[in-house]
Design an enzyme around this catalytic site. Sequence first.
Site, PDB file in Angstrom:
ATOM      1  N   SER A   1       0.797  -1.227   0.000  1.00 60.49           N
ATOM      2  CA  SER A   1       0.000   0.000   0.000  1.00 60.49           C
ATOM      3  C   SER A   1       0.831   1.279   0.000  1.00 60.49           C
ATOM      4  CB  SER A   1      -0.938   0.022   1.211  1.00 60.49           C
ATOM      5  OG  SER A   1      -0.191  -0.098   2.409  1.00 60.49           O
TER       6      SER A   1
ATOM      7  N   ASP B   1      -1.674   7.214  10.000  1.00 63.74           N
ATOM      8  CA  ASP B   1      -0.746   6.406  10.790  1.00 63.74           C
ATOM      9  C   ASP B   1       0.683   6.808  10.438  1.00 63.74           C
ATOM     10  OD1 ASP B   1      -0.137   5.147   8.335  1.00 63.74           O
ATOM     11  OD2 ASP B   1      -1.629   3.600   8.666  1.00 63.74           O
TER      12      ASP B   1
ATOM     13  N   HIS C   1       1.516   5.124   6.090  1.00 62.19           N
ATOM     14  CA  HIS C   1       0.908   5.463   4.806  1.00 62.19           C
ATOM     15  C   HIS C   1       0.976   6.956   4.511  1.00 62.19           C
ATOM     16  CE1 HIS C   1      -0.972   1.581   5.962  1.00 62.19           C
ATOM     17  NE2 HIS C   1      -0.660   1.319   4.701  1.00 62.19           N
TER      18      HIS C   1
END
Length: 245
Positions: free
Chosen positions: A31, A218, A221
């Site tokens: 991601s 967070d 990311h």
Amino acid sequence: MLNRRELLLASGALLLPPSEEPSTLWLIGDSTVKNNTKGQQGWGTALPPLVDSPTLKVVNKALGGRSSRSFLTEGLWDAVAKELKKGDIVVMQFGHNDGGDKFKGTRPRASIKGNGEETETGTVEATGKEETVHSYGWYLRKYTTDAKAKGATVVICSPIPRNIWKDGKVGRASGDYGKWAKEAAAQEKVHFLDLNTLIADRYDQLGEEKVAPLFFGDHTHTSPEGAALNAQVVAEGLKKLKLLA
């Protein structure tokens, strides 16, 4: 400004002959490379405007939540490998999801830490199927071997740094996944792009306060702004490797 040939190519009025078909720059990873969560963006999404040309197109096949292991076991790599052709480039970046449990839980995806040949066989709780787990470096080398067999150029990247600071410096992965990625690249004699160090150096220059908005939700990311910065580092690195004009 685009020249006449580039304008014709863009409009579809001029087709490249087979010998000039664009090569593909394939991205595989997690991601931090491709992210569909609102407010977050991976650097692979921000990369195309920096490197796309009439002779090279970016195809981002990274997928959130995947590790070096699960990108293979879920068949994601096989789908890419089938499309690879001579002259393509494969850029890989894994490591953020390679920790955790190997067999238990609903999402076992951990690889063995390191770059060795050791294996561990067990039954995956979620599927009931037996699986042999390899090292992080083994999976990178597997992708590399397959890509080289198709005539593609390979770039192994160390994982981008997390937004975790100590004594005014962002943390590095030079003792684990960054180290193992470098070792795998050296073993296979392919390009290594040390994104972890390159981006961490940028973060250190900016400082913790200015880096905070580059992440969203967070410490792992990136926001679109963070993705743009990281993509710039990737593009600069590929140019230094002489893989881009």
